[in-house]
Design a protein around this motif. Structure first.
Motif, PDB file in Angstrom:
ATOM      1  N   ALA A  25       0.856  -1.190   0.000  1.00 60.60           N
ATOM      2  CA  ALA A  25       0.000   0.000   0.000  1.00 60.60           C
ATOM      3  C   ALA A  25       0.888   1.234   0.000  1.00 60.60           C
ATOM      4  CB  ALA A  25      -0.921   0.000   1.215  1.00 60.60           C
ATOM      5  N   SER A  26       0.519   2.220  -0.798  1.00 55.79           N
ATOM      6  CA  SER A  26       1.309   3.432  -0.904  1.00 55.79           C
ATOM      7  C   SER A  26       0.872   4.451   0.144  1.00 55.79           C
ATOM      8  CB  SER A  26       1.151   4.040  -2.298  1.00 55.79           C
ATOM      9  OG  SER A  26      -0.187   4.479  -2.477  1.00 55.79           O
ATOM     10  N   ILE A  27       1.653   5.515   0.268  1.00 57.12           N
ATOM     11  CA  ILE A  27       1.271   6.624   1.144  1.00 57.12           C
ATOM     12  C   ILE A  27      -0.089   7.165   0.730  1.00 57.12           C
ATOM     13  CG2 ILE A  27       1.803   9.046   1.632  1.00 57.12           C
ATOM     14  CD1 ILE A  27       4.722   8.281   1.822  1.00 57.12           C
ATOM     15  N   THR A  28      -0.327   7.208  -0.567  1.00 53.89           N
ATOM     16  CA  THR A  28      -1.604   7.710  -1.073  1.00 53.89           C
ATOM     17  C   THR A  28      -2.765   6.878  -0.562  1.00 53.89           C
ATOM     18  OG1 THR A  28      -0.546   8.522  -3.071  1.00 53.89           O
ATOM     19  CG2 THR A  28      -2.921   8.175  -3.173  1.00 53.89           C
ATOM     20  N   ASP A  29      -2.651   5.541  -0.655  1.00 52.95           N
ATOM     21  CA  ASP A  29      -3.706   4.678  -0.134  1.00 52.95           C
ATOM     22  C   ASP A  29      -3.893   4.900   1.363  1.00 52.95           C
ATOM     23  OD1 ASP A  29      -4.314   3.460  -2.565  1.00 52.95           O
ATOM     24  OD2 ASP A  29      -2.790   1.926  -2.303  1.00 52.95           O
ATOM     25  N   GLN A  30      -2.776   5.092   2.057  1.00 50.21           N
ATOM     26  CA  GLN A  30      -2.818   5.314   3.496  1.00 50.21           C
ATOM     27  C   GLN A  30      -3.628   6.562   3.826  1.00 50.21           C
ATOM     28  OE1 GLN A  30       1.088   5.141   5.264  1.00 50.21           O
ATOM     29  NE2 GLN A  30       0.527   6.619   6.833  1.00 50.21           N
ATOM     30  N   ILE A  31      -3.408   7.636   3.069  1.00 49.12           N
ATOM     31  CA  ILE A  31      -4.119   8.891   3.316  1.00 49.12           C
ATOM     32  C   ILE A  31      -5.582   8.774   2.906  1.00 49.12           C
ATOM     33  CG2 ILE A  31      -4.271  11.327   2.650  1.00 49.12           C
ATOM     34  CD1 ILE A  31      -1.191  11.264   2.353  1.00 49.12           C
ATOM     35  N   LEU A  32      -5.830   8.197   1.715  1.00 43.85           N
ATOM     36  CA  LEU A  32      -7.193   8.117   1.219  1.00 43.85           C
ATOM     37  C   LEU A  32      -8.058   7.161   2.038  1.00 43.85           C
ATOM     38  CD1 LEU A  32      -6.566   8.071  -2.644  1.00 43.85           C
ATOM     39  CD2 LEU A  32      -7.217  10.012  -1.212  1.00 43.85           C
ATOM     40  N   ALA A  33      -7.436   6.109   2.593  1.00 46.50           N
ATOM     41  CA  ALA A  33      -8.194   5.129   3.370  1.00 46.50           C
ATOM     42  C   ALA A  33      -8.409   5.564   4.816  1.00 46.50           C
ATOM     43  CB  ALA A  33      -7.474   3.779   3.358  1.00 46.50           C
ATOM     44  N   ALA A  34      -7.662   6.563   5.260  1.00 42.77           N
ATOM     45  CA  ALA A  34      -7.695   6.951   6.672  1.00 42.77           C
ATOM     46  C   ALA A  34      -9.056   7.500   7.072  1.00 42.77           C
ATOM     47  CB  ALA A  34      -6.612   7.986   6.947  1.00 42.77           C
TER      48      ALA A  34
ATOM     49  N   ALA B 263       1.285  21.312  -0.701  1.00 40.89           N
ATOM     50  CA  ALA B 263       0.677  21.438  -2.031  1.00 40.89           C
ATOM     51  C   ALA B 263       0.283  20.073  -2.576  1.00 40.89           C
ATOM     52  CB  ALA B 263       1.648  22.146  -2.978  1.00 40.89           C
ATOM     53  N   PHE B 264       1.144  19.070  -2.354  1.00 43.30           N
ATOM     54  CA  PHE B 264       0.842  17.697  -2.772  1.00 43.30           C
ATOM     55  C   PHE B 264      -0.416  17.195  -2.084  1.00 43.30           C
ATOM     56  CE2 PHE B 264       1.181  13.252  -1.371  1.00 43.30           C
ATOM     57  CZ  PHE B 264       1.180  12.590  -2.589  1.00 43.30           C
ATOM     58  N   LEU B 265      -0.510  17.395  -0.782  1.00 42.37           N
ATOM     59  CA  LEU B 265      -1.654  16.902  -0.018  1.00 42.37           C
ATOM     60  C   LEU B 265      -2.945  17.584  -0.472  1.00 42.37           C
ATOM     61  CD1 LEU B 265      -2.663  15.133   2.307  1.00 42.37           C
ATOM     62  CD2 LEU B 265      -2.189  17.041   3.860  1.00 42.37           C
ATOM     63  N   GLU B 266      -2.870  18.880  -0.727  1.00 45.74           N
ATOM     64  CA  GLU B 266      -4.055  19.612  -1.176  1.00 45.74           C
ATOM     65  C   GLU B 266      -4.531  19.083  -2.527  1.00 45.74           C
ATOM     66  OE1 GLU B 266      -5.442  24.234  -2.147  1.00 45.74           O
ATOM     67  OE2 GLU B 266      -3.490  23.807  -1.227  1.00 45.74           O
TER      68      GLU B 266
ATOM     69  N   LEU C 125      -3.857  16.091  -3.757  1.00 48.52           N
ATOM     70  CA  LEU C 125      -4.292  14.710  -3.577  1.00 48.52           C
ATOM     71  C   LEU C 125      -5.713  14.644  -3.045  1.00 48.52           C
ATOM     72  CD1 LEU C 125      -3.652  11.662  -3.507  1.00 48.52           C
ATOM     73  CD2 LEU C 125      -2.756  12.009  -1.195  1.00 48.52           C
ATOM     74  N   GLN C 126      -6.045  15.527  -2.109  1.00 47.71           N
ATOM     75  CA  GLN C 126      -7.385  15.518  -1.538  1.00 47.71           C
ATOM     76  C   GLN C 126      -8.440  15.848  -2.585  1.00 47.71           C
ATOM     77  OE1 GLN C 126      -6.295  18.196   1.874  1.00 47.71           O
ATOM     78  NE2 GLN C 126      -7.487  16.724   3.052  1.00 47.71           N
ATOM     79  N   THR C 127      -8.062  16.641  -3.587  1.00 49.26           N
ATOM     80  CA  THR C 127      -8.999  16.985  -4.661  1.00 49.26           C
ATOM     81  C   THR C 127      -9.072  15.887  -5.707  1.00 49.26           C
ATOM     82  OG1 THR C 127      -8.566  19.350  -4.341  1.00 49.26           O
ATOM     83  CG2 THR C 127      -9.543  18.675  -6.445  1.00 49.26           C
ATOM     84  N   ASP C 128      -7.919  15.534  -6.264  1.00 49.49           N
ATOM     85  CA  ASP C 128      -7.894  14.547  -7.350  1.00 49.49           C
ATOM     86  C   ASP C 128      -8.212  13.141  -6.852  1.00 49.49           C
ATOM     87  OD1 ASP C 128      -6.933  16.816  -8.557  1.00 49.49           O
ATOM     88  OD2 ASP C 128      -5.320  15.814  -9.631  1.00 49.49           O
ATOM     89  N   GLY C 129      -7.758  12.815  -5.632  1.00 54.22           N
ATOM     90  CA  GLY C 129      -7.905  11.463  -5.110  1.00 54.22           C
ATOM     91  C   GLY C 129      -9.330  11.040  -4.855  1.00 54.22           C
ATOM     92  N   ARG C 130     -10.255  12.003  -4.766  1.00 50.01           N
ATOM     93  CA  ARG C 130     -11.668  11.658  -4.552  1.00 50.01           C
ATOM     94  C   ARG C 130     -12.224  10.837  -5.722  1.00 50.01           C
ATOM     95  NH1 ARG C 130     -12.288  17.382  -2.999  1.00 50.01           N
ATOM     96  NH2 ARG C 130     -12.246  17.540  -0.726  1.00 50.01           N
ATOM     97  N   LEU C 131     -11.599  10.955  -6.879  1.00 49.06           N
ATOM     98  CA  LEU C 131     -12.099  10.284  -8.078  1.00 49.06           C
ATOM     99  C   LEU C 131     -11.479   8.901  -8.270  1.00 49.06           C
ATOM    100  CD1 LEU C 131     -11.921  13.340 -10.523  1.00 49.06           C
ATOM    101  CD2 LEU C 131     -13.889  12.554  -9.177  1.00 49.06           C
ATOM    102  N   TRP C 132     -10.570   8.513  -7.377  1.00 49.55           N
ATOM    103  CA  TRP C 132      -9.875   7.228  -7.537  1.00 49.55           C
ATOM    104  C   TRP C 132     -10.518   6.163  -6.658  1.00 49.55           C
ATOM    105  CZ3 TRP C 132      -4.438   9.632  -6.276  1.00 49.55           C
ATOM    106  CH2 TRP C 132      -4.133  10.580  -7.271  1.00 49.55           C
ATOM    107  N   ASP C 133     -10.552   4.937  -7.164  1.00 48.35           N
ATOM    108  CA  ASP C 133     -10.994   3.806  -6.350  1.00 48.35           C
ATOM    109  C   ASP C 133      -9.857   3.405  -5.423  1.00 48.35           C
ATOM    110  OD1 ASP C 133     -13.490   3.645  -7.542  1.00 48.35           O
ATOM    111  OD2 ASP C 133     -12.767   2.341  -9.144  1.00 48.35           O
ATOM    112  N   LEU C 134     -10.175   3.242  -4.172  1.00 51.75           N
ATOM    113  CA  LEU C 134      -9.171   2.942  -3.159  1.00 51.75           C
ATOM    114  C   LEU C 134      -8.399   1.674  -3.499  1.00 51.75           C
ATOM    115  CD1 LEU C 134      -8.001   3.780  -0.407  1.00 51.75           C
ATOM    116  CD2 LEU C 134      -9.723   2.325   0.663  1.00 51.75           C
TER     117      LEU C 134
END
Length: 360
Positions: A36-45, A132-135, A137-146
């Protein structure tokens, strides 16, 4: 379901899992990246916070701002278990506004998104680039399947962070690109210089990231990259071993059909180990799935391999199942009829023959 049926199904599922590309752990002494990547970690939290030192104990973290979740969820979460290390303490002393990104949520998510074994995790010390990355990610990541990486937008997002000056963001991008479907990575292959990629490959401390670097080097078209790929592909094909899958895939990018035919000869070499052969089959599978025009010649290679090494039947059936190719069906039918074909292989071949190659 009878025990006799369950056994082949379980065996097939195990082989399917092993056939899935494994990501390599991101540290200097590890040889594999995290599943699991950092991205999955943040999006799944369930809870994401910026934290700093607690006023009553400078060695403990205290949440300062909730950026995901709610105050009630934070209240219900267990106490943050980490102590602040000396490097982070120095960062806090140098700038009292410094914060650390922490997440609380499931360590494992199943295919329905349900999580298990919740825990706190430390992500990284924040800075302007990471904010800036986190901001974003929070916008674009909403469209990704976990947890799913077969997403062109996600690959494009992280391609922007490859060789970012912030090492943590670059490493996160490498993990994501390493996990992504190869067909989605091919379009970004020429965005980065050969020199940058070779720096990764020449640094032993970056060993965990070498498979990703080889993948990207294979997509370069300049003479230096092509010369290195051809040389390393030939050596890897002869000796096998570590990264043989990645160098085979890179070799196909550089030499096309001639590389595929060379791999075919290697697959018919009785001195090759089964692990090396499976790595080569996987490379042919990814090449054919990402470049439809190569599927015909790859299928012809597989026809020869089925005659010389039936042990690879299941891997070949998995590799070609989504191609819609029926040229191998006659050999599959013959192998199903053989008593010596193991039940797991017979079970999967019957699935392939019944779905007419249309299943994904």
């Amino acid at each position: 379901m009878s025990l006799e049926i369950r056994k082949p199904i379980a065996a097939v599922m195990c082989i399917l899992a092993l056939a899935t590309p494994r990501a390599l752990h991101a540290c200097a002494v590890c040889t594999e990246l995290p599943e699991a990547s950092i991205t999955d970690q943040i999006l799944a939290a369930e809870v994401v916070v910026f934290a700093g030192p607690a006023s009553e104990n400078p060695f403990e973290y205290s949440p300062q701002h909730v950026i995901k979740g709610s105050e009630q969820k934070l209240h219900n979460a267990p106490r943050i278990p980490f102590l602040i290390d000396s490097v982070t303490r120095r960062a806090f002393r140098a700038d009292p506004t410094t914060t650390v990104l922490l997440t609380y949520g499931p360590e494992i998510n199943d295919k329905t998104g349900r999580g298990f074994s919740r825990a706190w995790r430390r992500v990284f010390v924040m800075n302007p680039d990471r904010s800036a990355f986190l901001e974003r990610l929070q916008t674009d990541g909403r469209l990704w399947d976990l947890g799913k990486t077969e997403n062109a937008a996600r690959v494009s997002f992280f391609a922007d962070y490859l060789w970012h000056p912030d090492q943590a963001l670059h490493d996160s991008a490498l993990v994501e690109i390493g996990r992504a479907n190869y067909a989605l990575v091919r379009p970004i292959g020429d965005r980065f210089s050969t020199g940058q990629i070779l720096e990764e490959l020449n640094d032993l401390n970056r060993f965990a990231y070498w498979p990703v670097a080889i993948r990207l080097l294979g997509l370069k078209t300049d003479p230096q990259a092509r010369s290195i790929v051809r040389s390393r592909f030939a050596k890897s094909l002869k000796s096998g071993g570590l990264h043989s899958h990645e160098w085979a895939l890179a070799g196909i990018e550089a030499e096309g059909v001639s590389a595929i035919n060379a791999i075919g000869l290697a697959l018919n070499d009785g001195r090759k180990t089964q692990d090396d052969k499976k790595a080569l089959v996987r490379a042919l599978s990814e090449a054919g799935s990402s470049q439809n025009q190569l599927q015909g010649v790859i299928v012809r290679v597989f026809e020869d391999v089925l005659d010389s090494d039936p042990e690879l039947t299941l891997q070949i059936a998995i590799a070609t199942r989504s191609w819609g190719e029926t040229a191998l069906y006659q050999k599959f039918e013959a192998l199903v009829a053989l008593e010596e074909t193991d039940p797991a292989t017979q079970f999967f071949l019957n699935m392939v023959l019944q779905d007419d190659g249309t299943s994904e």
